[in-house]
Enzyme design. Structure first.
Site, mmCIF file in Angstrom:
data_model
loop_
_atom_site.group_PDB
_atom_site.id
_atom_site.type_symbol
_atom_site.label_atom_id
_atom_site.label_comp_id
_atom_site.label_asym_id
_atom_site.label_seq_id
_atom_site.Cartn_x
_atom_site.Cartn_y
_atom_site.Cartn_z
ATOM 1 C CD GLU A 263 34.808 43.696 49.797
ATOM 2 O OE1 GLU A 263 34.762 43.135 50.727
ATOM 3 O OE2 GLU A 263 33.805 43.683 48.806
ATOM 4 N NE ARG B 200 35.061 40.713 47.993
ATOM 5 C CZ ARG B 200 34.676 39.139 47.693
ATOM 6 N NH1 ARG B 200 35.255 38.570 46.761
ATOM 7 N NH2 ARG B 200 34.026 38.578 48.287
ATOM 8 C CB SER C 85 31.485 43.850 52.334
ATOM 9 O OG SER C 85 30.699 42.837 52.206
HETATM 10 C C1 LIG Z 1 23.891 45.511 47.637
HETATM 11 C C2 LIG Z 1 25.472 44.942 47.225
HETATM 12 C C3 LIG Z 1 25.694 43.684 47.268
HETATM 13 C C4 LIG Z 1 26.978 43.235 47.074
HETATM 14 N N1 LIG Z 1 27.379 41.992 47.226
HETATM 15 C C5 LIG Z 1 28.783 41.539 46.786
HETATM 16 C C6 LIG Z 1 29.353 40.382 46.845
HETATM 17 O O1 LIG Z 1 28.411 39.424 47.320
HETATM 18 N N2 LIG Z 1 30.363 40.196 46.613
HETATM 19 C C7 LIG Z 1 31.272 41.018 46.083
HETATM 20 O O2 LIG Z 1 32.303 40.786 45.667
HETATM 21 N N3 LIG Z 1 30.987 42.210 45.898
HETATM 22 C C8 LIG Z 1 29.705 42.808 46.163
HETATM 23 N N4 LIG Z 1 29.185 44.065 46.178
HETATM 24 C C9 LIG Z 1 30.357 45.003 45.835
HETATM 25 C C10 LIG Z 1 30.209 45.223 44.153
HETATM 26 O O3 LIG Z 1 29.021 45.187 43.858
HETATM 27 C C11 LIG Z 1 31.214 44.623 43.470
HETATM 28 O O4 LIG Z 1 32.738 44.742 44.311
HETATM 29 C C12 LIG Z 1 31.288 44.756 42.217
HETATM 30 O O5 LIG Z 1 31.938 43.763 41.606
HETATM 31 C C13 LIG Z 1 31.821 45.972 41.675
HETATM 32 O O6 LIG Z 1 31.437 46.301 40.246
HETATM 33 P P1 LIG Z 1 31.100 47.906 39.817
HETATM 34 O O7 LIG Z 1 31.068 47.637 38.286
HETATM 35 O O8 LIG Z 1 30.038 48.508 40.566
HETATM 36 O O9 LIG Z 1 32.644 48.546 40.192
HETATM 37 P P2 LIG Z 1 32.783 49.903 40.754
HETATM 38 O O10 LIG Z 1 32.495 50.032 42.058
HETATM 39 O O11 LIG Z 1 32.183 50.768 39.515
HETATM 40 O O12 LIG Z 1 34.406 50.176 40.720
HETATM 41 C C14 LIG Z 1 35.053 49.140 41.652
HETATM 42 C C15 LIG Z 1 36.708 49.076 41.165
HETATM 43 O O13 LIG Z 1 36.980 48.793 40.135
HETATM 44 C C16 LIG Z 1 37.590 49.876 39.256
HETATM 45 N N5 LIG Z 1 36.976 49.668 37.719
HETATM 46 C C17 LIG Z 1 35.683 49.783 37.437
HETATM 47 N N6 LIG Z 1 35.817 49.379 36.108
HETATM 48 C C18 LIG Z 1 36.877 49.325 35.543
HETATM 49 C C19 LIG Z 1 37.444 48.953 34.411
HETATM 50 N N7 LIG Z 1 36.723 48.652 33.188
HETATM 51 N N8 LIG Z 1 38.721 48.565 34.486
HETATM 52 C C20 LIG Z 1 39.481 48.852 35.450
HETATM 53 N N9 LIG Z 1 39.276 49.154 36.749
HETATM 54 C C21 LIG Z 1 37.688 49.025 36.953
HETATM 55 C C22 LIG Z 1 37.121 51.155 39.751
HETATM 56 O O14 LIG Z 1 38.281 52.259 39.591
HETATM 57 C C23 LIG Z 1 37.146 50.746 41.443
HETATM 58 O O15 LIG Z 1 38.547 50.970 41.875
HETATM 59 C C24 LIG Z 1 27.762 44.460 46.518
HETATM 60 C C25 LIG Z 1 27.302 45.716 46.634
HETATM 61 C C26 LIG Z 1 26.126 46.077 46.776
HETATM 62 C C27 LIG Z 1 25.570 47.487 46.743
#
Ligand SMILES: Cc1cc2nc3c(=O)[nH]c(=O)nc-3n(C[C@H](O)[C@H](O)[C@H](O)COP(=O)(O)OP(=O)(O)OC[C@H]3O[C@@H](n4cnc5c(N)ncnc54)[C@H](O)[C@@H]3O)c2cc1C
Length: 311
Positions: free
Chosen positions: A295, A175, A225
């Site tokens: 996380e 992560r 998580s």
């Molecule tokens: C129902 C559910 C299930 C999930 N299951 C999982 C799972 O199985 N495994 C897992 O790992 N995660 C899981 N997640 C968490 C989440 O989906 C992941 O961490 C996801 O990959 C985050 O992507 P996001 O686009 O939503 O990023 P955001 O939540 O919008 O951002 C996350 C981080 O990335 C940074 N960021 C975003 N875009 C960029 C960019 N272009 N450049 C630089 N930094 C950036 C942000 O500043 C922040 O620090 C889950 C979430 C939910 C709601």
């Protein structure tokens, strides 16, 4: 903020620029106060223009993707928030790799690869993030991470300078990636995928979807998580053993289904969630002598003294 300056930003960007946009509209938690300046760029040039405008106005920049791993402060986000999501998406194939724009949804990459007879990333089916956020977080399951498929990435810094970083330079860990250490914004990434029969990919997707079914409270707003797994156990397990399921502060509740998920029952605030996080940390510490690390990413101003941290 001066209206004239904002007008200049709006004139230089093809995408969208909004003022005081509620972040509750852009997070899967449905929580978060207003982003002072909220931009949805349409292309690379937009991102560069937004960054340079922020620099001229001495404003901090926060990139977000689909907002599925964020807890945004009730006071919102100062400066400029750049949402890199579906408006900034696309998958382009060359012979042995896929070039993926940062705003592309994880599942779109898996689907596009399947159509080309490629696969490998099916374990990530069900992760609701965009590729930028997912690479920043090195998203995955307990045993598979997206980083495995990353060959290199193109990023831009807050001076508007672009770089190409190779796999090792991205500093992937559980992560974690360099995008959490340095103020860099991911523009696109090259994935090296495996040749795979589309039938097998479909089967793997089905299996990954089945595994999640009934295990995560996805009918409620949440952010995945809340805590990272400690090195030798699972956060969900220790939270459950510390009797955290069902604990509640306001409308924020620790899911009865999965103790590592906090759900929003309707009107939860970021402050409710943070208080609940502290209560859960304390219970686990008392019972297991273990401090759980977050996380979920906290964005905006929080009273961080509330959190327990490892010494
Ligand atoms: C129902 C559910 C299930 C999930 N299951 C999982 C799972 O199985 N495994 C897992 O790992 N995660 C899981 N997640 C968490 C989440 O989906 C992941 O961490 C996801 O990959 C985050 O992507 P996001 O686009 O939503 O990023 P955001 O939540 O919008 O951002 C996350 C981080 O990335 C940074 N960021 C975003 N875009 C960029 C960019 N272009 N450049 C630089 N930094 C950036 C942000 O500043 C922040 O620090 C889950 C979430 C939910 C709601």
């Amino acid at each position: 903020m001066r209206v004239k300056s904002i007008d200049r930003l709006k004139d230089s960007v093809k995408g969208t620029v909004l003022i005081n946009e509620p972040m509750s509209r852009h997070t899967s938690f449905h929580i978060g106060g207003p982003a002072e300046v909220f931009c949805i760029p349409a292309d690379d040039e937009d991102i560069k223009n937004i960054i340079l405008w922020a620099r001229r106005n001495r404003l901090p920049v926060t990139p977000i993707g689909n907002g599925t791993n964020l807890l945004v402060s009730d006071n919102g986000i100062e400066g400029v928030t750049i949402k890199i999501a579906d408006r900034f998406s696309g998958v382009f194939f060359d012979e042995d790799f896929a070039l993926v724009k940062a705003g592309t949804a994880v599942k779109s990459v898996i689907n596009a690869a399947m159509e080309r007879g490629l696969g490998g990333m099916e374990f990530a089916w069900g992760i609701p993030g965009a590729i930028g956020g997912s690479i920043a977080m090195n998203a995955g399951t307990n045993s598979h991470f997206l980083s495995k498929f990353v060959r290199k990435a193109r990023v831009i810094d807050l001076n508007g300078k672009e770089y190409r970083l190779l796999h090792d330079e991205l500093k992937f860990d559980y992560r974690h990636s360099i995008l959490q250490e340095e103020p860099l914004i991911l523009l696109d990434v090259q994935f090296e995928l495996e040749e795979k029969d589309p039938g097998e990919v479909k089967k793997n997707i089905k299996e990954a979807a089945e595994k999640r079914k009934g295990r995560q409270p996805i009918e409620y707003p949440c952010a995945g998580s809340v805590f990272k797994n400690p090195p030798t156990t699972y956060a969900g397990k220790v939270l459950e053993e510390a009797d955290c399921k069902g604990l509640r502060v306001g409308d924020a509740m620790i899911s009865e289904l999965h103790a590592n998920f906090i759900i929003n029952l309707g009107h939860a605030t970021a402050s409710d969630v943070l208080k609940l996080i502290r209560i859960a940390q304390e219970r686990v510490y008392r019972k297991k002598d273990l401090i759980l690390d977050l996380e979920v990413k906290l964005v905006g101003k929080f009273n961080l003294d509330l959190l327990m941290k490892k010494k």
